[in-house]
Design a protein around this motif. Structure first.
Motif, mmCIF file in Angstrom:
data_model
loop_
_atom_site.group_PDB
_atom_site.id
_atom_site.type_symbol
_atom_site.label_atom_id
_atom_site.label_comp_id
_atom_site.label_asym_id
_atom_site.label_seq_id
_atom_site.Cartn_x
_atom_site.Cartn_y
_atom_site.Cartn_z
ATOM 1 N N MET A 76 0.854 -1.201 0.000
ATOM 2 C CA MET A 76 0.000 0.000 0.000
ATOM 3 C C MET A 76 0.889 1.250 0.000
ATOM 4 S SD MET A 76 -2.971 1.550 0.299
ATOM 5 C CE MET A 76 -4.248 0.441 0.906
ATOM 6 N N ARG A 77 0.620 2.153 -0.962
ATOM 7 C CA ARG A 77 1.363 3.404 -1.000
ATOM 8 C C ARG A 77 0.497 4.524 -0.451
ATOM 9 N NH1 ARG A 77 5.871 5.179 -5.162
ATOM 10 N NH2 ARG A 77 6.599 3.295 -4.173
ATOM 11 N N VAL A 78 1.036 5.210 0.560
ATOM 12 C CA VAL A 78 0.256 6.266 1.205
ATOM 13 C C VAL A 78 1.091 7.540 1.264
ATOM 14 C CG1 VAL A 78 -0.987 4.569 2.603
ATOM 15 C CG2 VAL A 78 1.030 5.691 3.549
ATOM 16 N N THR A 79 0.450 8.677 1.418
ATOM 17 C CA THR A 79 1.196 9.918 1.576
ATOM 18 C C THR A 79 1.691 10.013 3.025
ATOM 19 O OG1 THR A 79 -0.676 11.253 2.316
ATOM 20 C CG2 THR A 79 -0.355 11.048 -0.080
ATOM 21 N N SER A 94 28.667 11.355 -1.529
ATOM 22 C CA SER A 94 27.644 11.862 -0.612
ATOM 23 C C SER A 94 28.258 12.217 0.730
ATOM 24 C CB SER A 94 26.568 10.800 -0.365
ATOM 25 O OG SER A 94 25.660 10.742 -1.429
ATOM 26 N N VAL A 95 27.706 13.234 1.335
ATOM 27 C CA VAL A 95 27.999 13.578 2.724
ATOM 28 C C VAL A 95 26.919 12.922 3.578
ATOM 29 C CG1 VAL A 95 27.852 15.555 4.300
ATOM 30 C CG2 VAL A 95 29.281 15.685 2.233
ATOM 31 N N PRO A 96 27.258 12.438 4.789
ATOM 32 C CA PRO A 96 26.233 11.770 5.609
ATOM 33 C C PRO A 96 24.968 12.618 5.734
ATOM 34 C CG PRO A 96 28.393 11.532 6.631
ATOM 35 C CD PRO A 96 28.577 12.432 5.445
ATOM 36 N N GLY A 97 23.843 12.027 5.398
ATOM 37 C CA GLY A 97 22.557 12.724 5.417
ATOM 38 C C GLY A 97 22.025 13.013 4.024
ATOM 39 N N ASP A 98 22.923 13.107 3.028
ATOM 40 C CA ASP A 98 22.490 13.448 1.663
ATOM 41 C C ASP A 98 21.536 12.397 1.102
ATOM 42 O OD1 ASP A 98 24.173 15.612 1.822
ATOM 43 O OD2 ASP A 98 25.592 14.924 0.293
ATOM 44 N N GLY A 99 21.909 11.130 1.253
ATOM 45 C CA GLY A 99 21.098 10.060 0.675
ATOM 46 C C GLY A 99 19.707 10.030 1.303
ATOM 47 N N ALA A 100 19.656 10.146 2.615
ATOM 48 C CA ALA A 100 18.362 10.135 3.311
ATOM 49 C C ALA A 100 17.514 11.314 2.851
ATOM 50 C CB ALA A 100 18.587 10.192 4.825
ATOM 51 N N ARG A 101 18.146 12.449 2.635
ATOM 52 C CA ARG A 101 17.406 13.654 2.218
ATOM 53 C C ARG A 101 16.820 13.474 0.814
ATOM 54 N NH1 ARG A 101 21.544 16.868 2.886
ATOM 55 N NH2 ARG A 101 21.391 16.589 5.146
ATOM 56 N N ARG A 102 17.634 12.847 -0.078
ATOM 57 C CA ARG A 102 17.124 12.594 -1.437
ATOM 58 C C ARG A 102 15.946 11.628 -1.397
ATOM 59 N NH1 ARG A 102 22.737 12.854 -3.060
ATOM 60 N NH2 ARG A 102 23.000 10.634 -2.620
ATOM 61 N N ARG A 103 16.101 10.560 -0.593
ATOM 62 C CA ARG A 103 15.003 9.593 -0.521
ATOM 63 C C ARG A 103 13.744 10.243 0.065
ATOM 64 N NH1 ARG A 103 19.423 6.483 1.111
ATOM 65 N NH2 ARG A 103 18.889 6.672 3.311
ATOM 66 N N ARG A 104 13.935 11.106 1.050
ATOM 67 C CA ARG A 104 12.793 11.769 1.688
ATOM 68 C C ARG A 104 12.056 12.658 0.696
ATOM 69 N NH1 ARG A 104 11.382 16.456 4.539
ATOM 70 N NH2 ARG A 104 10.094 16.025 6.372
ATOM 71 N N GLU A 105 12.821 13.425 -0.098
ATOM 72 C CA GLU A 105 12.178 14.322 -1.067
ATOM 73 C C GLU A 105 11.356 13.523 -2.078
ATOM 74 O OE1 GLU A 105 15.516 16.597 -2.428
ATOM 75 O OE2 GLU A 105 15.679 17.623 -0.492
ATOM 76 N N GLN A 106 11.926 12.394 -2.496
ATOM 77 C CA GLN A 106 11.210 11.560 -3.453
ATOM 78 C C GLN A 106 9.941 10.971 -2.819
ATOM 79 O OE1 GLN A 106 13.233 7.919 -4.904
ATOM 80 N NE2 GLN A 106 12.948 8.782 -6.938
ATOM 81 N N ALA A 107 10.083 10.512 -1.572
ATOM 82 C CA ALA A 107 8.933 9.882 -0.910
ATOM 83 C C ALA A 107 7.841 10.903 -0.597
ATOM 84 C CB ALA A 107 9.382 9.172 0.369
ATOM 85 N N LEU A 108 8.228 12.155 -0.385
ATOM 86 C CA LEU A 108 7.207 13.183 -0.157
ATOM 87 C C LEU A 108 6.366 13.369 -1.416
ATOM 88 C CD1 LEU A 108 9.080 15.913 1.937
ATOM 89 C CD2 LEU A 108 7.164 14.468 2.673
ATOM 90 N N ARG A 109 6.989 13.161 -2.584
ATOM 91 C CA ARG A 109 6.237 13.273 -3.844
ATOM 92 C C ARG A 109 5.464 12.003 -4.162
ATOM 93 N NH1 ARG A 109 11.161 15.372 -5.632
ATOM 94 N NH2 ARG A 109 11.597 13.453 -6.757
ATOM 95 N N LYS A 110 6.114 10.857 -3.975
ATOM 96 C CA LYS A 110 5.550 9.598 -4.465
ATOM 97 C C LYS A 110 4.807 8.788 -3.413
ATOM 98 C CE LYS A 110 8.890 8.845 -8.189
ATOM 99 N NZ LYS A 110 9.870 7.908 -8.775
ATOM 100 N N GLY A 111 4.963 9.173 -2.152
ATOM 101 C CA GLY A 111 4.340 8.391 -1.091
ATOM 102 C C GLY A 111 5.293 7.341 -0.551
ATOM 103 N N ILE A 112 4.873 6.705 0.538
ATOM 104 C CA ILE A 112 5.704 5.676 1.159
ATOM 105 C C ILE A 112 4.976 4.343 1.113
ATOM 106 C CG2 ILE A 112 7.011 7.225 2.648
ATOM 107 C CD1 ILE A 112 5.137 6.702 4.892
ATOM 108 N N ASP A 113 5.758 3.279 1.018
ATOM 109 C CA ASP A 113 5.176 1.942 0.981
ATOM 110 C C ASP A 113 5.000 1.433 2.405
ATOM 111 O OD1 ASP A 113 4.871 1.373 -1.777
ATOM 112 O OD2 ASP A 113 7.058 1.243 -1.956
ATOM 113 N N VAL A 114 3.800 1.025 2.719
ATOM 114 C CA VAL A 114 3.529 0.396 4.011
ATOM 115 C C VAL A 114 2.924 -0.978 3.718
ATOM 116 C CG1 VAL A 114 2.366 0.628 6.234
ATOM 117 C CG2 VAL A 114 3.020 2.675 4.953
#
Lengths: 338, 338
Positions: free
Chosen positions: B1-4, B299-319
């Motif tokens: 299930m993908r949710v915002t 990447s600097v520590p935190g960069d990868g998480a920030r990129r994933r977060r921005e994408q998930a804010l647009r596309k939603g998260i899988d639960v």
């Protein structure tokens, strides 16, 4: 040349005294170097003393400086090392923050314009033996490449943690580089090849040639995580004190530049009384845990260094002949009567 | 299930409210879980909420507890979490020590009897965004074997460091295990084999069977150094607060035991003004350093998480469907009018 720890100390103190280092400071600088040799960390041992003497003679290390102290806040000591010897500046700061940590629960010293500290284990172990928890980090010239990168962008940035325990404290002291540049130079001297994955050459290509790696870069330990930890320590130091960063760091490995890196020490006073016993019991369980067939027993951080030290106290320490000859000559030049 | 993220927060807050968690505490616990999902750390995301709810229903987690505070020293806050929710107890403590660090230069909170914190990055990033340096560590059930050992003797003991920088802080959050036990379970579900060197089976033999590793142990990251770091963090926590240690730790992964691990948070106030700019410039240099052919940028520590977060804010998260269905049912059970 194999010498006793006592002989090594006497000669080192003599050489430092000749260079104008006051008696107590000379004793301290000599102690940190000899203790590294005793623990088998020869890259941080007497091998470094000729360069320290050269730095004093060139005015890059100030033999009498102990650092200017300013309390930026009650638990935050800001130290301008005044180009003093690393152990002298650090121990003067540690004396202050150890007292402060007993009052406040914790305190921190941030140091700039001070010379090479030597082995960090020595500092955090002395804190732990006094019943407090010590955390120390410092940075070096850029020698380690980022994970996925091709050029050296961060130091070998060690992290040391000393924690009271019986019969001996836990003493962690680890570089965040996979190997040391000293090991690269040692392999080059012996004509040995490096293991794959240890280093890159100056153009950023993987190499097993120790000679090529001397002008290249070392891998971080532990892949992406070790890279991230080393970078975080570089930025931690650079955030707390006006340290140079990355490729701008100079003066821990040469005799040409002022030392412009920073150091950070944290001392914590354990809040809960009586935690030494459960912690020591736990460390005992770890030491007694079953090992893989034919392996040696599991070690707790500090155990190996302690074993090597005990052996070296009996058998003496190896000092390279030219280093010993130079130090003896320097030490005796100020003692015409002996 | 993908949710915002918004839907996920609403449902999580509703489920926690139904379980008797006050509104602000529910918002905080939900935020920490959803932010982990947004960053791709699903093992610390909503997946954990059913267990949190079960722990509340069984009396193992106290929905209204915020922790009892005692200043062991002016810079050392001792917290009895009273079995409260991890993020609720931690943030109440962090609020206190952040103020204290502004006054004293640094301060520390040591916490026991509190539930699982979730993702440490969340805490140290919030500290860094407020202009201070945050360091956090906690321990877990014994899952990691000592270097050279055969049995799990220490937790996956993460270390997190957040440091102010522009445009975004450096945010390190790393487990000291080579992989997570969540990954082992995921591989077991998918019928995939582990890589050699990742894990041992219950008898201490190397295995690539994920099923066998579930009852065995995970390797430390980075070999002997990562083992030593993880052990030092376990002992650091155990020295500062009455935490269980090693194989006695319970309650972060089950619904049967009180949570008896400890947490340590340190907040430092940068002593030197104006260090954000040089640190940020350095991080920019690291990001722009040449990479190995065909590799992604450094990447600097935190960069990868920030990129994933921005994408998930647009596309939603899988639960996972069953988790979402359960949470929705729980959340709606208290809202009969909707």
């Amino acid at each position: 040349m194999r010498v006793t720890a006592g002989e090594a100390r006497t000669v080192a103190i003599g050489a430092l005294a000749t260079a104008g280092v006051p008696a107590e400071a000379a004793r301290l600088q000599a102690e940190v170097l000899v203790e590294a040799d005793l623990r088998g960390h020869h890259s941080h041992g007497l091998l470094r003393l000729p360069r320290i003497l050269e730095r004093i003679s060139r005015g890059l290390a100030a033999p009498t400086a102990v650092g200017k102290h300013r309390w930026a806040a009650p638990a935050m000591l800001d130290v301008d090392g005044g180009d003093g010897l690393g152990p002298v500046v650090a121990m003067a700061a540690l004396d202050r923050i150890s007292v402060r940590a007993r009052q406040l629960g914790m305190a921190c010293a941030v140091i700039h314009s001070s010379n090479h500290l030597g082995m960090l284990a020595w500092y955090v172990e002395s804190i732990a033996r006094a019943g407090q928890i010590g955390i120390a980090t410092t940075i070096s010239e850029a020698l380690v490449h980022p994970w996925g990168g091709r050029l050296a962008m961060q130091g070998t940035n060690p992290l040391a943690i000393g924690i009271p325990a019986t019969p001996d404290p836990l003493v962690l002291d680890m570089s965040t580089g996979l190997i040391s540049m000293g090991k690269v130079h040692d392999y080059a001297l012996r004509g040995r090849r490096l293991e794959p994955g240890w280093a890159l050459d100056a153009s950023g290509e993987p190499t097993t040639s120790a000679d090529a790696a001397k002008t290249g870069s070392i891998a971080p330990f532990g892949g992406a995580k070790g890279y991230a930890l080393g970078l975080a320590l570089e930025v931690l130091v650079g955030s707390l004190t006006p340290s140079a960063l990355g490729t701008a760091v100079r003066g821990t490995l040469d005799s040409a530049h002022p030392c412009n890196k920073g150091d950070v020490f944290i001392v914590l006073q354990p809040a809960s009384p009586g935690r030494v016993t459960p912690v020591s019991d736990y460390l005992g369980q770890v030491r007694q845990t079953p090992t893989a067939p034919s392996d040696t027993p599991v070690s707790v951080p500090g155990d190996g260094a302690r074993r090597r030290r005990e052996q070296a106290l009996r058998k003496g320490i190896d000092v390279a002949d030219p280093v010993w000859a130079q130090l003896r000559a320097t030490a005796q030049s100020s003692q015409p009567d002996r």
